[in-house]
Design an enzyme around this catalytic site. Structure first.
Site, mmCIF file in Angstrom:
data_model
loop_
_atom_site.group_PDB
_atom_site.id
_atom_site.type_symbol
_atom_site.label_atom_id
_atom_site.label_comp_id
_atom_site.label_asym_id
_atom_site.label_seq_id
_atom_site.Cartn_x
_atom_site.Cartn_y
_atom_site.Cartn_z
ATOM 1 N N ARG A 144 0.853 -1.180 0.000
ATOM 2 C CA ARG A 144 0.000 0.000 0.000
ATOM 3 C C ARG A 144 0.890 1.232 0.000
ATOM 4 O O ARG A 144 2.037 1.167 0.400
ATOM 5 C CB ARG A 144 -0.913 0.027 1.236
ATOM 6 C CG ARG A 144 -1.981 -1.056 1.209
ATOM 7 C CD ARG A 144 -2.948 -0.857 2.375
ATOM 8 N NE ARG A 144 -4.047 -1.794 2.309
ATOM 9 C CZ ARG A 144 -4.021 -3.007 2.849
ATOM 10 N NH1 ARG A 144 -2.950 -3.428 3.483
ATOM 11 N NH2 ARG A 144 -5.064 -3.804 2.760
ATOM 12 N N GLY A 146 0.920 3.707 1.929
ATOM 13 C CA GLY A 146 1.281 4.247 3.225
ATOM 14 C C GLY A 146 2.214 3.373 4.032
ATOM 15 O O GLY A 146 2.585 3.723 5.138
ATOM 16 N N CYS A 147 2.592 2.211 3.537
ATOM 17 C CA CYS A 147 3.354 1.281 4.357
ATOM 18 C C CYS A 147 4.299 0.483 3.478
ATOM 19 O O CYS A 147 3.903 -0.016 2.435
ATOM 20 C CB CYS A 147 2.415 0.339 5.097
ATOM 21 S SG CYS A 147 3.254 -0.958 6.006
ATOM 22 N N GLY A 148 5.530 0.344 3.928
ATOM 23 C CA GLY A 148 6.514 -0.359 3.123
ATOM 24 C C GLY A 148 6.722 -1.793 3.515
ATOM 25 O O GLY A 148 7.533 -2.490 2.914
ATOM 26 N N CYS A 150 3.921 -4.057 4.458
ATOM 27 C CA CYS A 150 2.653 -4.752 4.584
ATOM 28 C C CYS A 150 2.813 -6.224 4.206
ATOM 29 O O CYS A 150 3.483 -6.568 3.243
ATOM 30 C CB CYS A 150 1.604 -4.118 3.676
ATOM 31 S SG CYS A 150 1.309 -2.381 4.031
#
Length: 302
Positions: A144, A146-148, A150
């Site tokens: 996603r 917003g996140c590296g 996930c």
């Protein structure tokens, strides 16, 4: 022209379109009708205008026919993105481990996605050694913007082991005036963000502060991977210079740079504590809050 509130249906432009060869192509931005409220001279019922929005498309990274990760990304510079991801995540050791890359756009119906939401596959042909290693540590990922990290299943899967950088005799030259000079040149190069907003940039600057490369994406990790892939494609990875980011300095951005031997980064926002610690452990020079006339040096580098 204002219209009654009940008349707005918010038409959308086609997210995907056919090119001359009949293949589905997906533009990086799209136009959409919106209703604006609260501006001076705008009537109480609002005003309908066209707005430009950034495209955010599911991009499947497929290695030797096996899908490894699906990332939400801006559909532009995807060959560089896939190569940069493969290098910065340790799937490939060098760019030469990739024998070929093909980008295939897939209509929403064929991808099993909702109408108006097409997908893209980036298919990489990689060396047997790299593929065998990938299969050994393969896990399910769902990326996603917003996140590296996930989709990881354990602390060990975070892959936070620092990769120490060699000393650089030029590292002190990445100083306040140098990073601010590069950031001053960044906004005019952010062409997609100027149209749509909400898009990050990753840039590459010389040790004199000359900004020479810029890549854009809705995800900061994706923008960096695009930049890293482009630097690998053009043989610039070994040259002195630094990365600048229109984002915060998070740990995974530092890790990606260190893995590819890049020794300095400057970000427009503050870093996280974990980002600073990763910079200290790797020996990466990390500047943050780079907003003229000031910037903060969080880690001095090796």
């Amino acid at each position: 022209m204002s219209v009654p509130a009940t008349a707005l249906t918010v038409p959308t432009s086609a997210t995907a379109r056919r090119n001359a060869s009949g293949e589905v192509s997906i533009p990086p931005v799209e136009r959409r009708a919106v209703r604006v409220y609260g501006e001076k001279s705008v009537p109480a019922e609002g005003l309908v205008r066209d707005d430009t929005l950034a495209a955010e498309v599911p991009v499947a990274l497929v290695f030797n026919g096996v899908s490894h990760a699906v990332m939400m990304a801006t559909p532009q510079d995807l060959e560089a993105f896939a190569l940069g991801f493969a290098l910065s995540e340790g799937i490939l050791d060098t760019a030469s481990d990739c024998r070929g890359i093909e980008v295939v756009s897939i209509a929403a119906r064929d991808a099993g996605l909702p109408d108006g939401m097409p997908g893209i596959e980036v298919q990489l042909d990689i060396s047997t050694r790299s593929f065998e290693r990938l299969k050994d540590r393969r896990r399910s990922l769902a990326g996603r913007t917003g996140c590296g990290i996930c989709g990881v299943e354990s602390f060990a899967a975070l892959d936070l082991t620092p990769l120490p950088l060699p000393p650089r005799d030029w590292i002190e030259r990445i100083d306040l005036s140098t990073v601010l000079r590069a950031f001053e040149a960044l906004p005019p190069r952010q062409t997609l963000n100027r149209e749509a907003g909400a898009i990050h940039a990753a840039g590459w600057a010389t040790i004199e502060g000359d900004l020479i490369e810029v890549m854009e994406d809705v995800g900061r990790h994706n923008a960096l991977d695009k930049l890293l892939g482009h630097l690998a494609q053009t043989g610039q990875l070994g040259e002195p210079g630094f990365v600048l980011m229109s984002s915060r300095g998070s740990h995974e951005l530092v890790r990606k740079c260190a893995r590819l031997g890049l020794s300095a980064m400057a970000t427009i926002s503050a870093p996280t504590a974990m980002g600073v610690r990763m910079a200290e452990l790797t020996g990466l020079r990390l500047w943050g809050l780079c907003r003229a006339p000031r910037a903060v040096l969080y880690a001095s580098g090796a």
